[in-house]
Design a protein around this motif. Sequence first.
Motif, PDB file in Angstrom:
ATOM      1  N   ASP A  17      87.475 121.206  -3.728  1.00  0.00           N
ATOM      2  CA  ASP A  17      86.324 122.294  -3.634  1.00  0.00           C
ATOM      3  C   ASP A  17      85.384 122.191  -4.681  1.00  0.00           C
ATOM      4  N   ASN A  66      84.679 123.586   7.809  1.00  0.00           N
ATOM      5  CA  ASN A  66      85.403 122.442   8.143  1.00  0.00           C
ATOM      6  C   ASN A  66      84.811 120.824   8.231  1.00  0.00           C
ATOM      7  N   TRP A 122      91.270 125.384   5.011  1.00  0.00           N
ATOM      8  CA  TRP A 122      92.552 125.274   4.851  1.00  0.00           C
ATOM      9  C   TRP A 122      93.513 125.419   6.053  1.00  0.00           C
ATOM     10  N   ASN A 123      92.939 126.363   6.834  1.00  0.00           N
ATOM     11  CA  ASN A 123      93.634 126.838   8.008  1.00  0.00           C
ATOM     12  C   ASN A 123      93.086 126.123   9.122  1.00  0.00           C
ATOM     13  N   ARG A 164      98.089 131.727   3.735  1.00  0.00           N
ATOM     14  CA  ARG A 164      96.840 131.812   3.213  1.00  0.00           C
ATOM     15  C   ARG A 164      95.901 132.649   3.962  1.00  0.00           C
ATOM     16  N   GLU A 198      86.218 118.393   5.928  1.00  0.00           N
ATOM     17  CA  GLU A 198      87.050 117.578   6.560  1.00  0.00           C
ATOM     18  C   GLU A 198      86.573 116.508   7.090  1.00  0.00           C
ATOM     19  N   PHE A 206      95.542 125.685  -5.206  1.00  0.00           N
ATOM     20  CA  PHE A 206      94.632 125.983  -4.177  1.00  0.00           C
ATOM     21  C   PHE A 206      93.230 125.968  -4.671  1.00  0.00           C
TER      22      PHE A 206
END
Length: 458
Positions: free
Chosen positions: A107, A68, A182-183, A169, A71, A321
């Motif tokens: 990605d 993560n 993503w999660n 997902r 992000e 995705f």
Amino acid sequence: MKTFFSALCRAAMVLFLLTGQVVAYEITEQKTPDGYDFTYVHMPKANRTAVSIAWVGGYGFLSSRKENIEELGPILMINGGAGGLSPDEVVARFNAIDSGARLYLDDDALRGFIVAPAKDLGEASTIANKVLAEPTFDPRWLKRFQRNYVENVRGYSKTPKGQAWLSLRNITVGNHPLRQVWNGTPTQNISSITIDDVSDWYARTVTTDGLEIAVAGDAKPTAVAEAIDTALRALPSQNAREDLPPLQMHYPAKTILIHRPEAEKSFILIGGPIPPSYSVDYEALQLATGVLGVSDQSRLFTAVRKELRASYGFSAHFSDFTRANGMLYMQGEVETAKLQKALETVQRTYETFRTVGVGMVEFPFAHRIFKNRVRSNMDKPDTIAHLLTEAQLTGRSSSSGLQYLERVEGLSRAEVNAAILRHFPKFDDMVKIVVSPDRDAVKADCVISAFSDAADCR
């Protein structure tokens, strides 16, 4: 300087029909004094210029449970202060010249945008350079962003929609690192990221090699070249980016019920594979998806909301995705008492659309709406710069990237319906996820209590 650029330009012409007039956009390949290649589209009627920079390559070097950073890293750079300026001061400097910047990670590339009036492009690039070359990386801001991120993930997971998407997902992505990306779960992986982790990501990623640069707007090429050199000044020359392993998404042909006794309403999410963006038939599939479920006049909205009256809305969309994995999905909040009937209505409506296609009356209206929407964006520099960058990242020519409107204009009903039949998955082959307070609301192949158990239904 004019002679320098004239010698390096290789021009190509692309024609567009915009608001009923033919407008010629000239695409030229340019080089800055410091040696950076960039694709340039001159838009003399624009009132600003957009510079798109893509640092090509993924983030496969990130260690497990640190995914993560994709992000947090860009957020901390763009919102955490830079070059001795506080976060508020960075924003104020951009706002003072009616400009802005954006930084985010896909990605396959870190993506950056600078948008500014031509006269202020140099100053905007100077501010952007502070963000790129001198990010503050204050641990206090990292903790704040982590806390917000974790709260958002936890809050989302408590909603029926969140449970559905987190489950989807988990099921389709499996143990691939992108699932954590993503999660954002488990959330302790977000909280465990340190400033040293972010600094390592930054050193490997934000460099001056592996760049794809595209520019559109009213600024002169010489001014653009100087702005690019300014934005990239003092960055290291070698990157250490690595791509993630290829993702092969898995869609079990099952109906999965997530039993949530506390939920006030139920939620349906249905997903299946579709060719990713910029594949053959991309524009046809966009139009088709719009007719199926994008507006309140769509097939799904009419069937589930207006006729069955089981929902405030039901929609269909498709998105990527990854560059190789597109998904068609249908979703909506549904009254629990009508859940099974709603699922059957969606199946019937979708299969009729998949096999019969867009109707003779529907097509002209849908086509006109689609063309108008595309036209309205094609005179915006940020749209043009984005399309150019997407062409670069997908191995297509710049002219192909800007022929989007031309392809939309040329669509026929027969072409769209052939694409639907060729690419839309059968309903029975799609994964159906239902979140409901009623354990027996639908006939399910697998029943679980939370998204964390979704792997049991693969």
